[in-house]
Design a protein around this motif. Structure first.
Motif, PDB file in Angstrom:
ATOM      1  N   PRO A 192      -0.346  -6.293 -14.108  1.00 30.42           N
ATOM      2  CA  PRO A 192      -1.022  -5.511 -14.636  1.00 30.42           C
ATOM      3  C   PRO A 192      -1.357  -4.760 -15.826  1.00 30.42           C
ATOM      4  N   TYR A 247     -14.213  -8.152  -1.613  1.00 26.44           N
ATOM      5  CA  TYR A 247     -14.664  -7.179  -2.648  1.00 26.44           C
ATOM      6  C   TYR A 247     -15.803  -6.522  -2.567  1.00 26.44           C
ATOM      7  N   ASN A 261       1.064  13.996  -1.553  1.00 26.70           N
ATOM      8  CA  ASN A 261       0.858  12.972  -0.594  1.00 26.70           C
ATOM      9  C   ASN A 261       0.733  13.490   0.912  1.00 26.70           C
ATOM     10  N   GLU A 293       2.438  12.154   3.546  1.00 28.05           N
ATOM     11  CA  GLU A 293       3.374  12.365   4.053  1.00 28.05           C
ATOM     12  C   GLU A 293       4.012  12.429   2.822  1.00 28.05           C
ATOM     13  N   ILE A 301      -9.485  -8.186 -10.768  1.00 29.33           N
ATOM     14  CA  ILE A 301      -9.035  -6.920  -9.945  1.00 29.33           C
ATOM     15  C   ILE A 301      -6.822  -7.518 -10.018  1.00 29.33           C
ATOM     16  N   GLN A 305      -4.322   2.518  -9.639  1.00 32.32           N
ATOM     17  CA  GLN A 305      -3.960   1.753  -9.186  1.00 32.32           C
ATOM     18  C   GLN A 305      -4.889   1.562  -8.117  1.00 32.32           C
ATOM     19  N   PHE A 357      -1.488  -9.895  -5.988  1.00 28.88           N
ATOM     20  CA  PHE A 357      -0.328  -9.762  -6.127  1.00 28.88           C
ATOM     21  C   PHE A 357       0.022 -11.156  -6.475  1.00 28.88           C
ATOM     22  N   GLY A 358       1.779 -10.666  -7.473  1.00 27.69           N
ATOM     23  CA  GLY A 358       1.939 -12.374  -8.177  1.00 27.69           C
ATOM     24  C   GLY A 358       1.106 -11.922 -10.131  1.00 27.69           C
ATOM     25  N   ALA A 374      -4.389   4.192  -3.649  1.00 27.22           N
ATOM     26  CA  ALA A 374      -5.460   5.123  -2.430  1.00 27.22           C
ATOM     27  C   ALA A 374      -6.141   6.604  -1.832  1.00 27.22           C
ATOM     28  N   GLY A 375      -5.192   7.181  -1.711  1.00 31.06           N
ATOM     29  CA  GLY A 375      -4.444   8.238  -0.977  1.00 31.06           C
ATOM     30  C   GLY A 375      -6.014   8.820  -1.908  1.00 31.06           C
ATOM     31  N   TYR A 403       4.996  -2.302  -6.955  1.00 34.83           N
ATOM     32  CA  TYR A 403       5.895  -2.389  -8.379  1.00 34.83           C
ATOM     33  C   TYR A 403       4.567  -3.355  -8.732  1.00 34.83           C
ATOM     34  N   PRO A 460      -3.656  17.554   3.161  1.00 34.82           N
ATOM     35  CA  PRO A 460      -4.394  15.888   2.179  1.00 34.82           C
ATOM     36  C   PRO A 460      -4.689  16.560   1.284  1.00 34.82           C
ATOM     37  N   THR A 485      -7.457   3.082   2.959  1.00 32.92           N
ATOM     38  CA  THR A 485      -6.469   3.281   2.291  1.00 32.92           C
ATOM     39  C   THR A 485      -5.258   1.986   2.585  1.00 32.92           C
ATOM     40  N   PHE A 486      -4.990   1.388   1.778  1.00 39.89           N
ATOM     41  CA  PHE A 486      -4.459   0.484   2.678  1.00 39.89           C
ATOM     42  C   PHE A 486      -3.625   0.071   3.746  1.00 39.89           C
ATOM     43  N   ARG A 487      -2.634   1.062   3.771  1.00 43.86           N
ATOM     44  CA  ARG A 487      -1.461   0.328   4.589  1.00 43.86           C
ATOM     45  C   ARG A 487      -1.486   1.784   5.869  1.00 43.86           C
TER      46      ARG A 487
HETATM   47  C1  BV8 Z   1       3.521  -7.018 -10.842  1.00 47.81           C
HETATM   48  C2  BV8 Z   1      -5.575  -5.010  -5.355  1.00 47.81           C
HETATM   49  C3  BV8 Z   1       4.522  -8.935 -12.595  1.00 47.81           C
HETATM   50  C4  BV8 Z   1      -6.655  -4.474  -5.844  1.00 47.81           C
HETATM   51  C5  BV8 Z   1      -2.767  -4.158  -4.960  1.00 47.81           C
HETATM   52  C6  BV8 Z   1       9.274  -5.393  -8.307  1.00 47.81           C
HETATM   53  C7  BV8 Z   1       9.232  -5.692  -9.589  1.00 47.81           C
HETATM   54  C8  BV8 Z   1       8.234  -5.958  -9.663  1.00 47.81           C
HETATM   55  C9  BV8 Z   1       7.075  -6.951  -8.482  1.00 47.81           C
HETATM   56  C10 BV8 Z   1       7.383  -7.127  -7.670  1.00 47.81           C
HETATM   57  C11 BV8 Z   1       8.882  -6.030  -7.240  1.00 47.81           C
HETATM   58  N1  BV8 Z   1       8.391  -6.716  -5.925  1.00 47.81           N
HETATM   59  C12 BV8 Z   1       7.752  -6.985  -5.277  1.00 47.81           C
HETATM   60  C13 BV8 Z   1       7.127  -6.976  -6.544  1.00 47.81           C
HETATM   61  C14 BV8 Z   1       5.597  -8.075  -6.222  1.00 47.81           C
HETATM   62  C15 BV8 Z   1       4.143  -7.098  -6.026  1.00 47.81           C
HETATM   63  C16 BV8 Z   1       4.887  -6.491  -5.105  1.00 47.81           C
HETATM   64  O1  BV8 Z   1       5.334  -4.904  -5.297  1.00 47.81           O
HETATM   65  N2  BV8 Z   1       5.165  -6.416  -3.774  1.00 47.81           N
HETATM   66  C17 BV8 Z   1       4.760  -5.306  -2.961  1.00 47.81           C
HETATM   67  C18 BV8 Z   1       3.837  -5.514  -1.593  1.00 47.81           C
HETATM   68  C19 BV8 Z   1       6.157  -4.799  -2.581  1.00 47.81           C
HETATM   69  N3  BV8 Z   1       3.801  -6.439  -7.280  1.00 47.81           N
HETATM   70  C20 BV8 Z   1       3.341  -7.114  -7.852  1.00 47.81           C
HETATM   71  O2  BV8 Z   1       2.482  -8.546  -7.482  1.00 47.81           O
HETATM   72  C21 BV8 Z   1       2.311  -6.997  -8.883  1.00 47.81           C
HETATM   73  N4  BV8 Z   1       2.623  -7.526 -10.239  1.00 47.81           N
HETATM   74  O3  BV8 Z   1       4.584  -6.736 -10.488  1.00 47.81           O
HETATM   75  O4  BV8 Z   1       4.350  -8.475 -11.550  1.00 47.81           O
HETATM   76  C22 BV8 Z   1       4.442 -10.048 -13.144  1.00 47.81           C
HETATM   77  C23 BV8 Z   1       5.725 -10.066 -14.350  1.00 47.81           C
HETATM   78  C24 BV8 Z   1       5.522 -11.472 -15.361  1.00 47.81           C
HETATM   79  C25 BV8 Z   1       4.246 -11.772 -14.625  1.00 47.81           C
HETATM   80  C26 BV8 Z   1       3.537 -11.687 -14.558  1.00 47.81           C
HETATM   81  C27 BV8 Z   1       3.526 -10.560 -13.217  1.00 47.81           C
HETATM   82  C28 BV8 Z   1       0.796  -6.339  -8.934  1.00 47.81           C
HETATM   83  C29 BV8 Z   1       0.310  -5.497  -8.113  1.00 47.81           C
HETATM   84  C30 BV8 Z   1      -1.070  -4.960  -7.718  1.00 47.81           C
HETATM   85  C31 BV8 Z   1      -1.199  -5.812  -6.693  1.00 47.81           C
HETATM   86  N5  BV8 Z   1      -3.037  -5.221  -6.104  1.00 47.81           N
HETATM   87  N6  BV8 Z   1      -4.145  -4.584  -4.794  1.00 47.81           N
HETATM   88  C32 BV8 Z   1      -6.996  -3.839  -5.119  1.00 47.81           C
HETATM   89  O5  BV8 Z   1      -8.058  -4.455  -3.656  1.00 47.81           O
HETATM   90  O6  BV8 Z   1      -7.569  -2.515  -4.770  1.00 47.81           O
HETATM   91  S1  BV8 Z   1      -2.039  -3.146  -4.979  1.00 47.81           S
HETATM   92  C33 BV8 Z   1      -2.171  -2.157  -2.960  1.00 47.81           C
HETATM   93  O7  BV8 Z   1      -1.466  -1.180  -3.506  1.00 47.81           O
HETATM   94  C34 BV8 Z   1      -3.721  -1.676  -4.431  1.00 47.81           C
HETATM   95  O8  BV8 Z   1      -4.145  -1.955  -5.709  1.00 47.81           O
HETATM   96  C35 BV8 Z   1      -3.572   0.091  -4.544  1.00 47.81           C
HETATM   97  O9  BV8 Z   1      -3.396   1.094  -4.822  1.00 47.81           O
HETATM   98  C36 BV8 Z   1      -2.021  -0.519  -4.258  1.00 47.81           C
HETATM   99  C37 BV8 Z   1      -0.832   0.564  -4.098  1.00 47.81           C
HETATM  100  O10 BV8 Z   1      -1.216   0.770  -2.332  1.00 47.81           O
HETATM  101  P1  BV8 Z   1      -1.691   2.750  -2.438  1.00 47.81           P
HETATM  102  O11 BV8 Z   1      -2.611   2.940  -3.435  1.00 47.81           O
HETATM  103  O12 BV8 Z   1      -0.247   3.348  -2.503  1.00 47.81           O
HETATM  104  O13 BV8 Z   1      -1.948   2.788  -0.890  1.00 47.81           O
HETATM  105  P2  BV8 Z   1      -1.165   2.913   0.392  1.00 47.81           P
HETATM  106  O14 BV8 Z   1      -2.374   2.683   1.387  1.00 47.81           O
HETATM  107  O15 BV8 Z   1      -0.700   1.750   0.460  1.00 47.81           O
HETATM  108  O16 BV8 Z   1      -0.538   4.028   0.367  1.00 47.81           O
HETATM  109  C38 BV8 Z   1      -2.077   5.563   0.583  1.00 47.81           C
HETATM  110  C39 BV8 Z   1      -1.484   6.852   0.342  1.00 47.81           C
HETATM  111  O17 BV8 Z   1      -2.252   7.716   0.407  1.00 47.81           O
HETATM  112  C40 BV8 Z   1      -0.209   6.807   1.412  1.00 47.81           C
HETATM  113  O18 BV8 Z   1       1.179   7.083   1.077  1.00 47.81           O
HETATM  114  C41 BV8 Z   1      -0.511   8.010   2.246  1.00 47.81           C
HETATM  115  O19 BV8 Z   1       0.099   8.472   3.485  1.00 47.81           O
HETATM  116  C42 BV8 Z   1      -1.690   8.650   1.474  1.00 47.81           C
HETATM  117  N7  BV8 Z   1      -2.755   9.145   2.223  1.00 47.81           N
HETATM  118  C43 BV8 Z   1      -3.870   8.948   3.152  1.00 47.81           C
HETATM  119  N8  BV8 Z   1      -4.693  10.151   2.963  1.00 47.81           N
HETATM  120  C44 BV8 Z   1      -4.772  10.927   2.223  1.00 47.81           C
HETATM  121  C45 BV8 Z   1      -3.196  10.809   0.858  1.00 47.81           C
HETATM  122  N9  BV8 Z   1      -3.419  11.644   0.753  1.00 47.81           N
HETATM  123  C46 BV8 Z   1      -3.315  12.192   0.685  1.00 47.81           C
HETATM  124  N10 BV8 Z   1      -4.165  12.942   0.805  1.00 47.81           N
HETATM  125  C47 BV8 Z   1      -4.739  11.982   1.548  1.00 47.81           C
HETATM  126  N11 BV8 Z   1      -6.120  12.373   2.668  1.00 47.81           N
END
Ligand code: BV8
Length: 225
Positions: free
Chosen positions: A152, A53, A198, A200, A145, A88, A148-149, A10-11, A178, A215, A20-22
Motif C-alpha cells: 500500500p 475498473y 460501522n 455492523e 490501484i 482504503q 493484493f500482494g 467502502a462502507g 491488512y 448507517p 462495497t466488497f464483502r
Molecule cells: C500488503 C483494490 C504487503 C482497490 C484492495 C497480514 C499482513 C499483511 C498483509 C496480509 C496479511 N494477511 C494477508 C495479507 C495480504 C492481503 C490481505 O490483507 N488479505 C486479506 C483478504 C486477508 N493484503 C494485501 O495484499 C495488501 N498488501 O499487505 O502488502 C507487502 C509487504 C511487502 C512487500 C509487498 C507487499 C494490499 C491490500 C489492498 C488490496 N486492494 N482493493 C479496489 O479495487 O478498490 S482491498 C479492498 O478491500 C479495497 O481496497 C477495500 O477498501 C478494502 C477493504 O474493504 P472494506 O473497505 O473494509 O470494504 P468491505 O466491503 O470489506 O466492508 C465494508 C464495511 O462497511 C462492512 O463492515 C459493512 O458492514 C460496512 N457498511 C456497509 N454499508 C455501510 C457500512 N457502514 C456504514 N454505513 C453504511 N451504509
C-alpha cells in the motif's frame, strides 16, 4: 489539541451508491479477487481488469459525497487539532465532500500507472489494453490501484500519523484487509482513544474502546457534531 486519525473503507461510500466488497452482492460476490485485484490477474487478462475498473471509474464519476463525507470535512475544518483521513477507498468522494487531508493507501480510480517505468498520470475515463505510457511509450499502462500482494502507498506517513494519534476512528470498513486492519493496534499503542463507526461490528470490533452502529450518513454526523 489531540490529533484525530480516521480510517475509512467502502462502507462510507455505500450510501453514495458505490458497492462495497464483502456485503451481500458486493464486488467480491461478482468478481474473483484473484482475477481483478491482483497483479497476476492483470497479467493474465488485462482486458477483464480494465473492464472492472472502467465500470467502477464510471460509477464513481457519477456518485456524490454523502453526509458522512461532508461531516468529516467539517471536522477537519472545525477541529482545533490535526485531522487526517486515511482511506482504503479509491473513489474521490472525501475530496468532493470538502476534505483536504486525505491519504489514499490503495490508490485511486483517477490514476494510471506505467508497469514499466512507474510513471503516473491521470487515467482516461476508459483505459484499454496496450495503452501507451506517456513517458516511456511502453504499452504497459494499468490502473494506479494497490492490488493484493502489492505494498500500500504512504505507509511510513500513515504510521507516523498513527503514532501521534489521540483519537482513532475506523469508519465503514470490515477490518479484513491488512495492513489497514491492524491500524487500530498502532493507535492503541500510541495511547489513542479508539472508536469504530460501522453498519455492523467489524471483525476487529472488540479492539475498539467504543463502537457506534448504524448507517454512516446517520452515525458519522452525530459523532462529529
Ligand atoms: C500488503 C483494490 C504487503 C482497490 C484492495 C497480514 C499482513 C499483511 C498483509 C496480509 C496479511 N494477511 C494477508 C495479507 C495480504 C492481503 C490481505 O490483507 N488479505 C486479506 C483478504 C486477508 N493484503 C494485501 O495484499 C495488501 N498488501 O499487505 O502488502 C507487502 C509487504 C511487502 C512487500 C509487498 C507487499 C494490499 C491490500 C489492498 C488490496 N486492494 N482493493 C479496489 O479495487 O478498490 S482491498 C479492498 O478491500 C479495497 O481496497 C477495500 O477498501 C478494502 C477493504 O474493504 P472494506 O473497505 O473494509 O470494504 P468491505 O466491503 O470489506 O466492508 C465494508 C464495511 O462497511 C462492512 O463492515 C459493512 O458492514 C460496512 N457498511 C456497509 N454499508 C455501510 C457500512 N457502514 C456504514 N454505513 C453504511 N451504509
Amino acid at each position: 489539541m489531540e490529533k484525530i486519525v480516521i480510517l475509512t473503507g467502502a462502507g462510507i461510500s455505500a450510501e453514495s451508491g458505490l458497492g462495497t466488497f464483502r456485503d451481500e452482492g458486493g464486488l467480491w460476490a461478482q468478481h474473483r479477487i484473484e482475477d481483478v485485484a491482483t497483479p497476476e490477474g492483470f497479467a493474465r487478462n488485462p482486458a477483464l481488469v480494465h473492464g472492472f475498473y472502467n465500470a467502477r471509474r464510471m460509477q464513481a464519476g457519477g456518485a456524490h459525497p454523502n453526509a458522512a463525507h461532508t461531516a468529516l470535512a467539517r471536522l477537519q475544518r472545525d477541529w482545533p487539532g490535526e485531522v487526517v483521513i486515511v482511506t482504503q477507498n479509491v473513489d474521490n468522494l472525501h475530496e468532493t465532500g470538502g476534505a483536504t487531508r486525505v491519504i489514499h493507501m490503495h490508490g485511486t480510480l483517477s490514476g494510471a500507472l506505467c508497469a514499466s517505468c512507474e510513471h503516473r498520470w491521470t487515467a482516461p475515463a476508459e483505459m484499454s489494453v496496450g495503452e501507451p505510457c506517456p513517458a516511456c511509450r511502453a504499452a504497459t499502462a494499468r490502473p494506479d490501484i494497490v492490488w493484493f500482494g502489492e505494498m500500500p502507498y504512504h505507509m511510513d506517513q500513515i504510521y507516523d500519523h498513527l503514532a501521534q494519534a489521540g483519537i482513532f476512528a475506523a469508519i465503514g470498513t470490515s477490518g479484513q484487509v491488512y495492513p489497514a486492519a491492524a491500524f487500530v493496534h498502532e493507535a492503541i499503542a500510541a495511547g489513542a482513544q479508539t472508536v469504530e463507526l460501522n453498519l455492523e461490528p467489524s471483525v476487529g470490533a472488540s479492539s475498539f474502546d467504543q463502537t457506534l452502529l448504524g448507517p454512516a450518513t446517520q452515525i458519522v454526523p452525530r459523532w462529529v457534531d
